[in-house]
Design an enzyme around this catalytic site. Structure first.
Site, PDB file in Angstrom:
ATOM      1  N   SER A  93       0.821  -1.201   0.000  1.00  0.00           N
ATOM      2  CA  SER A  93       0.000   0.000   0.000  1.00  0.00           C
ATOM      3  C   SER A  93       0.863   1.262   0.000  1.00  0.00           C
ATOM      4  CB  SER A  93      -0.946  -0.055   1.208  1.00  0.00           C
ATOM      5  OG  SER A  93      -1.893   0.974   1.174  1.00  0.00           O
ATOM      6  N   HIS A 118      -2.627  -0.602  -4.497  1.00  0.00           N
ATOM      7  CA  HIS A 118      -4.065  -0.602  -4.771  1.00  0.00           C
ATOM      8  C   HIS A 118      -4.538   0.833  -4.934  1.00  0.00           C
ATOM      9  CE1 HIS A 118      -5.079   0.807  -0.686  1.00  0.00           C
ATOM     10  NE2 HIS A 118      -4.112   0.005  -0.271  1.00  0.00           N
TER      11      HIS A 118
END
Length: 235
Positions: A93, A118
């Site tokens: 992330s 993401h």
């Protein structure tokens, strides 16, 4: 946190939060990690112009806290100081956005590492005008994240190659807006990359397999001295 005494290695472990995220800090967090990393970068930059090295094994965290660290890295780089980054386990992330911000040519991962990315996560409260203002704020943060990936990685090129997208779409590579669109397409689903895939996508620059002396160079260990010590210890 700075690793060891007289060291220019910063560890990015735990989760990425800042003091403004106190309401969502969880048990496995290192409180205010973003501020610690921010301060450590400028402290080391003030000591010398030698490269600063960051080691990542991190599950990610908040965009605003992560961008605070990215901002510090960019300021340090503007002083002429390289920020080398090494992934030793997982870079997930927001940690992967920080990874991408390292000095080009000096972003590494051990061969079994995982790089995860993401699209931005959104939890927006409020109603009416308050909701719109909150949405505008999160949009600005997300754009910074996408722009960094568009400019500092080869994700747009990697996505075109992997998806075998029509040649006409390759014109999107020629400007930031087009590259951002390709990054968004690539991140529409949770994306887990091996170290070698992350290298192909330009998120890192090199993979360090077992036996590669680069790992000892990063940790400031003279490979010749270590080799002699090992030889001397054999019966």
């Amino acid at each position: 946190m700075i690793y060891g005494s007289n060291s220019r290695i910063i560890t990015l472990f735990g989760r990425i939060h800042s003091s403004i995220n106190v309401d969502i800090i969880v048990a496995d967090s290192i409180p205010f990690l973003a501020e610690e990393i921010f301060a450590s970068l400028f402290y080391l930059a003030g000591e010398s112009r030698d490269p600063i090295k960051m080691v990542i094994n991190n599950r990610g965290g908040d965009i605003d806290a992560g961008l605070m660290i990215v901002q510090a890295i960019e300021h340090v780089q503007a002083m002429g100081i390289d920020v080398e980054i090494l992934v030793v386990g997982s870079s997930m992330s927001m940690a992967s956005i920080i990874l991408a911000s390292g000095t080009r040519g000096k972003r590494y991962a051990l061969d079994r590492s995982i790089v995860h990315l993401h699209a931005e996560s959104r939890v927006i409260g409020g109603q009416g005008e308050d909701f719109e203002r909150a949405k505008e704020y999160t949009d600005r943060l997300a754009r910074q994240m996408y722009l960094l990936l568009a400019q500092r990685t080869k994700i747009p090129e990697y996505h075109l190659e992997q998806e075998q997208i029509a040649p006409r779409d390759k014109t999107m590579l020629e400007n930031d807006e087009g590259r951002i669109k390709l990054v968004k397409r690539f991140l529409k689903n949770e994306t887990y990359l091996s170290a070698y895939e992350a290298q192909a996508a330009g998120i890192i620059d090199a993979v360090i397999p077992p036996g590669d002396g680069k790992i000892m160079e990063i940790f400031n260990a003279p490979t010749e001295a270590l080799s002699e010590k090992q030889e001397g210890g054999r019966a």
